[in-house]
Design a protein around this motif. Structure first.
Motif, PDB file in Angstrom:
ATOM      1  N   ALA A 431     -11.607  -7.554 -13.313  1.00  0.00           N
ATOM      2  CA  ALA A 431     -10.706  -8.041 -12.250  1.00  0.00           C
ATOM      3  C   ALA A 431      -9.746  -9.070 -12.841  1.00  0.00           C
ATOM      4  CB  ALA A 431     -11.520  -8.653 -11.111  1.00  0.00           C
ATOM      5  N   ASP A 432      -9.066  -8.668 -13.908  1.00  0.00           N
ATOM      6  CA  ASP A 432      -8.196  -9.629 -14.585  1.00  0.00           C
ATOM      7  C   ASP A 432      -6.719  -9.416 -14.273  1.00  0.00           C
ATOM      8  OD1 ASP A 432     -10.216 -11.061 -16.087  1.00  0.00           O
ATOM      9  OD2 ASP A 432     -10.538  -9.150 -17.095  1.00  0.00           O
ATOM     10  N   GLY A 433      -6.417  -8.509 -13.351  1.00  0.00           N
ATOM     11  CA  GLY A 433      -5.016  -8.154 -13.102  1.00  0.00           C
ATOM     12  C   GLY A 433      -4.351  -9.035 -12.069  1.00  0.00           C
ATOM     13  N   THR A 434      -3.313  -8.499 -11.496  1.00  0.00           N
ATOM     14  CA  THR A 434      -2.530  -9.174 -10.470  1.00  0.00           C
ATOM     15  C   THR A 434      -2.147  -8.110  -9.440  1.00  0.00           C
ATOM     16  OG1 THR A 434      -0.223  -9.824 -10.077  1.00  0.00           O
ATOM     17  CG2 THR A 434      -0.690  -8.977 -12.230  1.00  0.00           C
ATOM     18  N   GLY A 435      -1.895  -8.548  -8.228  1.00  0.00           N
ATOM     19  CA  GLY A 435      -1.492  -7.601  -7.190  1.00  0.00           C
ATOM     20  C   GLY A 435      -0.241  -6.816  -7.595  1.00  0.00           C
ATOM     21  N   TRP A 436       0.596  -7.407  -8.462  1.00  0.00           N
ATOM     22  CA  TRP A 436       1.833  -6.727  -8.886  1.00  0.00           C
ATOM     23  C   TRP A 436       1.538  -5.471  -9.707  1.00  0.00           C
ATOM     24  CZ3 TRP A 436       5.931  -8.352  -6.440  1.00  0.00           C
ATOM     25  CH2 TRP A 436       6.043  -9.692  -6.061  1.00  0.00           C
ATOM     26  N   LEU A 437       0.301  -5.358 -10.202  1.00  0.00           N
ATOM     27  CA  LEU A 437      -0.060  -4.199 -11.037  1.00  0.00           C
ATOM     28  C   LEU A 437      -0.179  -2.915 -10.217  1.00  0.00           C
ATOM     29  CD1 LEU A 437      -0.862  -3.142 -13.835  1.00  0.00           C
ATOM     30  CD2 LEU A 437      -3.144  -4.058 -13.489  1.00  0.00           C
ATOM     31  N   ALA A 438      -0.244  -3.044  -8.897  1.00  0.00           N
ATOM     32  CA  ALA A 438      -0.311  -1.843  -8.050  1.00  0.00           C
ATOM     33  C   ALA A 438       1.090  -1.229  -8.012  1.00  0.00           C
ATOM     34  CB  ALA A 438      -0.783  -2.225  -6.659  1.00  0.00           C
ATOM     35  N   THR A 439       1.450  -0.535  -9.077  1.00  0.00           N
ATOM     36  CA  THR A 439       2.798   0.006  -9.208  1.00  0.00           C
ATOM     37  C   THR A 439       2.739   1.355  -9.922  1.00  0.00           C
ATOM     38  OG1 THR A 439       5.016  -0.496 -10.045  1.00  0.00           O
ATOM     39  CG2 THR A 439       3.208  -1.251 -11.388  1.00  0.00           C
ATOM     40  N   ALA A 440       3.737   2.202  -9.668  1.00  0.00           N
ATOM     41  CA  ALA A 440       3.723   3.558 -10.226  1.00  0.00           C
ATOM     42  C   ALA A 440       3.616   3.521 -11.747  1.00  0.00           C
ATOM     43  CB  ALA A 440       5.015   4.280  -9.827  1.00  0.00           C
ATOM     44  N   GLY A 441       2.745   4.372 -12.272  1.00  0.00           N
ATOM     45  CA  GLY A 441       2.638   4.505 -13.728  1.00  0.00           C
ATOM     46  C   GLY A 441       1.618   3.581 -14.378  1.00  0.00           C
ATOM     47  N   ALA A 442       1.133   2.582 -13.613  1.00  0.00           N
ATOM     48  CA  ALA A 442       0.179   1.632 -14.215  1.00  0.00           C
ATOM     49  C   ALA A 442      -1.090   2.368 -14.666  1.00  0.00           C
ATOM     50  CB  ALA A 442      -0.166   0.527 -13.227  1.00  0.00           C
ATOM     51  N   GLY A 443      -1.514   3.357 -13.892  1.00  0.00           N
ATOM     52  CA  GLY A 443      -2.723   4.107 -14.244  1.00  0.00           C
ATOM     53  C   GLY A 443      -2.527   4.916 -15.525  1.00  0.00           C
ATOM     54  N   ASP A 444      -1.307   5.417 -15.750  1.00  0.00           N
ATOM     55  CA  ASP A 444      -1.031   6.179 -16.971  1.00  0.00           C
ATOM     56  C   ASP A 444      -1.175   5.271 -18.196  1.00  0.00           C
ATOM     57  OD1 ASP A 444      -0.346   8.215 -15.190  1.00  0.00           O
ATOM     58  OD2 ASP A 444       1.751   7.577 -15.142  1.00  0.00           O
ATOM     59  N   VAL A 445      -0.696   4.029 -18.049  1.00  0.00           N
ATOM     60  CA  VAL A 445      -0.813   3.064 -19.153  1.00  0.00           C
ATOM     61  C   VAL A 445      -2.286   2.770 -19.424  1.00  0.00           C
ATOM     62  CG1 VAL A 445      -0.273   0.709 -19.897  1.00  0.00           C
ATOM     63  CG2 VAL A 445       1.440   2.047 -18.642  1.00  0.00           C
ATOM     64  N   LEU A 446      -3.060   2.568 -18.361  1.00  0.00           N
ATOM     65  CA  LEU A 446      -4.495   2.293 -18.529  1.00  0.00           C
ATOM     66  C   LEU A 446      -5.189   3.444 -19.262  1.00  0.00           C
ATOM     67  CD1 LEU A 446      -7.146   0.785 -18.062  1.00  0.00           C
ATOM     68  CD2 LEU A 446      -7.259   1.831 -15.790  1.00  0.00           C
TER      69      LEU A 446
END
Ligand SMILES: NC(=O)C1=CN([C@@H]2O[C@H](COP(=O)(O)OP(=O)(O)OC[C@H]3O[C@@H](n4cnc5c(N)ncnc54)[C@H](OP(=O)(O)O)[C@@H]3O)[C@@H](O)[C@H]2O)[C@@H](O)CC1
Ligand SMILES: [K+]
Length: 513
Positions: A431-446
């Motif tokens: 749980a080290d992220g930020t609410g701003w991470l809920a954005t298109a493409g973030a899952g592809d990077v992960l």
């Protein structure tokens, strides 16, 4: 590492300590309350309020959790705080005695509570007006959600706090936010959201598991000497969360004699003419995480886009140590994706499976890491005959991630503000992220970051399969790095998936340096 143990393990470990102290003043509860009062003082200082003259209120339930809150209030009253307990039934007698002796007040909600009788509304007003509010209604003895009158009081207070934004008291949960599922992080009823939870001895699973983790705030663990007892008892952590040092311990750092193949080659089967960006972002995550090489497989126009962004990528088939399969694939490629997943698993390579490829898993996907969000997990389970939807997954993420693990044999990384990783052993969260991470493409990077890490780990042990615990730990560590990169890139404002990928090298440098 934050290690969380079940309520039963905590009880078994504390038993000999409690037996040894035989009511001796200065025992576990006294130490817990002293530490709790210390955290309250810290929070008062953070608000710019002196202890003497401050207002501290505690909601107090019938068990030892309420006892902790009462003794902490007494300690604060001795330093000049206006300390008020709101008792919601019969409460810890010695605790009430200590509070009264220190000059504190006790308000009673309900006929069987000690103190000055007040209406629920008055108790809510008193709690809302405090500088710091402690939630000592229920601890690890909770069975189900809060009962009345506590449930109604907490609902009223939560509504007020919601409206007030940052204007209300600082809320500190005692041991756990009262009424959460201590072992599974469920929310069976209303729970007062905390800014901080002070947990005694060790963390409890519900502090780390969604959805309860969202209401626990920052966990602070008070050492009470329980860890050696847990070891004697043979207990192992039920839930773990990696911290910076754990990322550094797992992440493969190249030595002088390493070359691109010994550092790990990642195969990426992703992207489509409709969604070329998914391939570009997945590769960006993998490159940022420091893989030796990426081999890309996909349609020509997408391969050209990948090469334009990342000229170091090799297009076409070849030897790899791990795969990412699925981001941005359209249904015309699902068949190819399914075959490739099955082949990689037969060959013993770890495979990160995402998006469309989640629907074409082989019957047993042992060795794979599935990285769905809640909606994709529901679809995957529906495909295997389970009656569940997205909302149900969000309400009980651990239950459904475990179900998916049981039905597929794969490690399941369920994406969310708190990411959950479930295999056969310990459950992991990040749980080290930020609410701003809920954005298109973030899952592809992960997916790319995780693929790179798995390729690196697999390359270190040629010819061996990575064991499931290592794969699960790697998944949590990758999610942690991804979240931290988002925080770096965001600086408190909006962030794009491309910026998250670009921040991964700097994030790793800080963690590994
Ligand atoms: N571990 C450690 O080292 C240390 C632990 N310490 C502290 O002890 C705490 C555990 O204390 P505990 O065992 O008294 O349990 P706790 O949760 O306070 O209350 C249980 C009572 O509540 C009741 N109850 C149950 N469910 C309910 C519900 N839904 N709604 C309403 N009531 C409900 C239940 O009654 P019953 O279910 O029988 O009706 C029972 O009477 C722990 O969290 C920590 O704070 C520290 O002091 C020292 C170090
Ligand atoms: K509590």
């Amino acid at each position: 590492m934050i290690d969380a143990y079940t309520a039963a393990d905590v009880r078994a470990a504390e038993e000999p300590l409690l037996a040894a102290e035989r009511g001796f003043h200065g025992g576990l509860m006294h130490r817990a309350a002293t530490a709790l009062a210390g955290v309250v003082r810290e929070e008062l200082r953070a608000r710019g309020v002196r202890v003497a003259g401050s207002s501290v209120v505690a909601l107090v339930g019938r068990g030892n959790n309420g006892g902790d809150a009462l003794f902490a209030l007494a300690a604060l009253a001795q330093r000049g705080a206006a300390a008020v307990a709101v008792a919601l039934g019969p409460v810890h007698e010695a605790g009430v005695g200590a509070l009264r002796a220190a000059g504190g007040r006790v308000l009673a909600v309900g006929d069987d509570a000690p103190g000055e009788p007040v209406w629920v509304g008055d108790a809510v007003a008193e709690a809302f007006a405090a500088d710091v509010l402690m939630d000592g209604l229920l601890g690890i003895g909770a069975r189900g959600g809060l009962r009345e009158p506590a449930a109604g009081l907490v609902e009223l207070l939560t509504g007020l706090l919601d409206e007030a934004g940052t204007g209300g008291p600082t809320v500190i949960a005692v041991d756990v936010p009262s009424g959460i599922g201590v072992d599974d992080g469920a929310l069976p009823g209303p729970v007062l959201p905390a800014d901080r939870t002070v947990s005694f001895g060790v963390a409890k699973p519900g502090l780390l598991l969604p959805p309860a983790a969202h209401l626990a705030g920052q966990p602070t663990v008070v050492d009470l000497g329980l860890t050696p007892m847990l070891a004697v008892h043979g207990a192992s952590p039920a839930v773990r969360r990696p911290e910076a040092a754990d990322v550094a311990a797992l992440w493969p750092v190249p030595g002088e004699t390493d070359h691109k193949y010994s550092r790990g080659v990642l195969g990426v089967l992703a992207g489509s003419v409709g969604y070329p960006g998914a391939a570009v972002l997945c590769v960006a995550g993998a490159q940022g995480a420091g893989t030796g090489m990426v081999r890309y497989l996909g349609p020509d126009p997408v391969a050209r886009a990948v090469l334009a962004a990342h000229p170091e990528v090799v297009v076409g088939d070849g030897r790899v140590q791990a795969w990412v399969i699925g981001p941005g694939l359209t249904d015309d490629r699902w068949g190819v994706a399914g075959e490739r997943v099955a082949a990689a698993l037969r060959e013993g390579h770890p495979v990160v499976v995402d998006a469309g490829a989640l629907g074409v898993l082989p019957g047993s996907a042992e060795g794979a890491v599935l990285v769905p969000h809640a909606g994709e997990l529901a679809t995957l389970l529906q495909g295997r005959g389970v009656d569940v939807d997205r909302d149900a997954v969000q309400a009980e993420p651990l239950r459904w991630a475990r179900e998916a693990h049981d039905r597929t044999g794969a490690v399941v990384l369920l994406k969310g503000a708190v990411t959950l990783v479930v295999g056969a052993g310990t459950v992991w969260t990040a749980a080290d992220g930020t609410g701003w991470l809920a954005t298109a493409g973030a899952g592809d990077v992960l997916a790319g970051v995780l693929g790179a890490l798995l390729a690196g780990l697999a390359a270190r042990a040629p010819g061996e399969r990575l064991d499931e615990d290592t794969v699960a730990a790697a998944a949590a560590v990758a999610a942690s790095v991804h979240g931290r990169a988002a925080v770096h890139a965001s600086g408190g404002g909006p962030v794009t998936a491309s910026a998250v990928a670009a921040a991964v090298p700097r994030t790793l440098a800080n963690l590994l340096g």
